[in-house]
Design a protein around this motif. Sequence first.
Motif, mmCIF file in Angstrom:
data_model
loop_
_atom_site.group_PDB
_atom_site.id
_atom_site.type_symbol
_atom_site.label_atom_id
_atom_site.label_comp_id
_atom_site.label_asym_id
_atom_site.label_seq_id
_atom_site.Cartn_x
_atom_site.Cartn_y
_atom_site.Cartn_z
ATOM 1 N N PRO A 206 -62.919 31.037 -38.110
ATOM 2 C CA PRO A 206 -62.887 32.045 -39.172
ATOM 3 C C PRO A 206 -64.208 32.154 -39.922
ATOM 4 O O PRO A 206 -65.034 31.231 -39.944
ATOM 5 N N VAL A 207 -64.391 33.302 -40.551
ATOM 6 C CA VAL A 207 -65.578 33.587 -41.364
ATOM 7 C C VAL A 207 -65.141 33.719 -42.816
ATOM 8 O O VAL A 207 -64.200 34.455 -43.127
ATOM 9 N N TYR A 208 -65.793 32.986 -43.700
ATOM 10 C CA TYR A 208 -65.462 33.086 -45.120
ATOM 11 C C TYR A 208 -66.665 32.658 -45.950
ATOM 12 O O TYR A 208 -67.609 32.032 -45.454
ATOM 13 N N ASP A 209 -66.629 33.009 -47.232
ATOM 14 C CA ASP A 209 -67.737 32.742 -48.139
ATOM 15 C C ASP A 209 -67.594 31.383 -48.804
ATOM 16 O O ASP A 209 -66.507 30.790 -48.840
ATOM 17 N N ALA B 121 -62.271 25.390 -39.435
ATOM 18 C CA ALA B 121 -61.157 26.226 -38.984
ATOM 19 C C ALA B 121 -60.103 26.406 -40.067
ATOM 20 O O ALA B 121 -59.524 27.483 -40.214
ATOM 21 N N PHE B 122 -59.847 25.348 -40.832
ATOM 22 C CA PHE B 122 -58.780 25.394 -41.830
ATOM 23 C C PHE B 122 -59.323 25.227 -43.246
ATOM 24 O O PHE B 122 -58.628 24.783 -44.151
ATOM 25 N N GLY B 123 -60.584 25.622 -43.420
ATOM 26 C CA GLY B 123 -61.270 25.383 -44.676
ATOM 27 C C GLY B 123 -60.626 26.026 -45.881
ATOM 28 O O GLY B 123 -60.558 25.420 -46.959
ATOM 29 N N GLU B 124 -60.145 27.246 -45.725
ATOM 30 C CA GLU B 124 -59.558 27.933 -46.875
ATOM 31 C C GLU B 124 -58.279 27.251 -47.320
ATOM 32 O O GLU B 124 -57.969 27.194 -48.515
ATOM 33 N N ASP B 125 -57.512 26.708 -46.390
ATOM 34 C CA ASP B 125 -56.301 25.970 -46.749
ATOM 35 C C ASP B 125 -56.621 24.591 -47.318
ATOM 36 O O ASP B 125 -55.879 24.067 -48.150
ATOM 37 N N LEU B 126 -57.739 24.011 -46.874
ATOM 38 C CA LEU B 126 -58.113 22.679 -47.325
ATOM 39 C C LEU B 126 -58.939 22.704 -48.612
ATOM 40 O O LEU B 126 -59.246 21.654 -49.164
ATOM 41 N N GLY B 127 -59.308 23.894 -49.068
ATOM 42 C CA GLY B 127 -60.022 24.020 -50.333
ATOM 43 C C GLY B 127 -61.484 23.639 -50.263
ATOM 44 O O GLY B 127 -62.058 23.192 -51.271
ATOM 45 N N VAL B 128 -62.124 23.821 -49.115
ATOM 46 C CA VAL B 128 -63.539 23.485 -49.017
ATOM 47 C C VAL B 128 -64.369 24.439 -49.874
ATOM 48 O O VAL B 128 -63.963 25.572 -50.126
ATOM 49 N N THR B 129 -65.523 23.987 -50.305
ATOM 50 C CA THR B 129 -66.439 24.861 -51.059
ATOM 51 C C THR B 129 -67.500 25.463 -50.154
ATOM 52 O O THR B 129 -68.138 26.441 -50.520
ATOM 53 N N ALA B 130 -67.709 24.880 -48.983
ATOM 54 C CA ALA B 130 -68.705 25.381 -48.044
ATOM 55 C C ALA B 130 -68.230 26.686 -47.411
ATOM 56 O O ALA B 130 -67.028 26.937 -47.269
#
Length: 575
Positions: A54-57, A328-337
């Motif tokens: 996925p692509v996210y900010d 892959a699951f950054g938005e669910d894991l709450g990453v800031t990167a």
Amino acid sequence: MPIKPLSLTFLLLLLSVLAACRPAEEPTTPSPATPTGAVPAGDTPAPGEPTPLPVYDAQPLPTDSGALFSASGTCAACHNNLTDAAGNDVSIDADWRAAMMANAARDPYWQAAVRSEVLDHPHLKLVIEDKCATCHTPMAHTAAVASGAETGLLDGGFLDADHPDHTFAIDGVSCTLCHQIEEQGLDDPDSFSGAFSIDAERPPGERLVYGPFPPVPGPASMMQRASGYRPVEGPHTLRSELCATCHTLYTPYVDQGGEVAGTFPEQVPYLEWQHSPYADTHACQDCHMPAAEGAVRLASTGGGPPRRPFGIHRFIGGNVYVLNMLWAFGEDLGVTASSDHFARKVDQTLDQLQNRTAALAVEGLTVAEGRLSFDVVVDNQAGHKFPTGFPARRAWLRVTVEDDEGNVVFASGAVNPDGSIVGNDNDADAATYEPHYQEISSPDQVQIYEPILEDVSGEVTTGLLRASRYRKDNRLLPSGFDKASATEDIAVHGAAADDDDFGPGGDTVRYLVDLTGAQGALTVRVELLYQSIGYRWADNLRRHDADEITRFLTAYDALPNQPVVVAQVSAALGP
């Protein structure tokens, strides 16, 4: 940190990946959903294009401040938009926030492992969580110890979003933790296992942060007014002993009655490094925080004159697989990167693994009496054992021999779609393991460089609280490592201890291949493959039912755990 269900976007990703990864009767190539960095290990390239991650900010870094620490956003406000003399972006926050250091508390495998240990030893819950919190949530843990508060992680502890120190916990190994570690005691083994020293007496506004350069008065005053921390020169920030406080870890183990009976050297790369010539030439920071090209101005708000050498805050290790999972699951894991941050970090990690970790050679190709013989020589280029760190990591040799008709005459070390190794006894049966080999003549023999742990009863285990000693440790030794004089904590264990070809700098393995049915010229291909989470270490978690474990295994089953090719070589022999 609450355990959230996976979002619809990621559930669709899971379904598409799982559909492509149905179990196969024979080892096959990884599915088209192979994550970035997982190099196909099958005989032919996987068809189609990989499923994109996925692509996210990026998300804002936290700016909370407490009596002892401030979160990373406080520092990033000025230590971003940095470039070196060659124009490379060396911004501290951009390099750090996708690293495993920044995500030490978000790592879903770590959370699952903590929960598993607690379920196995519920009466030791406080001991387990305190030990794990010390270095994975160090700001929250240090502050709690200083104030006399509890140091739990789960069930309302630091990982719970409602906990008052949750922000500091989830910020991982952050700026004001490492830069406040005192030089006092760093040469003492008592500093290991997270026993770093933080001055808890200085009040907010007067706290000291250490760096490798002498401060310039004007910018130093500006920093103190803006952040509440006064910069001072601390040459110890360039010493391996600073890193050793957490990366030399002894964990408690239990006896047959389930009570703590001693400690186990769970990871000791500093001691391995200290037992090699690298201790005289390289510090940890030289490889894991490489120097920028030329001088760097330390802050975007001025920061005084450009300084050199500037250690880029990459904190490069080898954990490509969990980096891909965080991505892959950054938005669910709450990453800031952002996804771009993770893509860059994965590329940096692959570069480290594939260009500065190991090399291979094939020597002595000979055919006699219908049998091919040759030696595979493995050269460890790291300053400590490889693989290193957490004992779930493993590397192995995948060796294939083909004739000039393209027929596979011999294959050892192939990979199944689920990440298990064909022929590895431990992947097939948790109670046994693959021995170290001096000579391999059968496809079901695989040279795997790994630690195998055993409990006080002599049973093989992946449970850290059960691990009392090493049954096998044939991880590749650094150059100059004296096997004979190594202490018990860093010694070679198992059959490799008696293998004269396994020693300082690597290993040599003899292969003997029956050529019955082979046609014409022969080609030998060798790969050194690496996984940061071995199949058995993940699969053993399936015996438990808990939110953290379910979340990790759902992600693990979605992202094929295919290995990274660290090194490869081929050699041909004419008819």
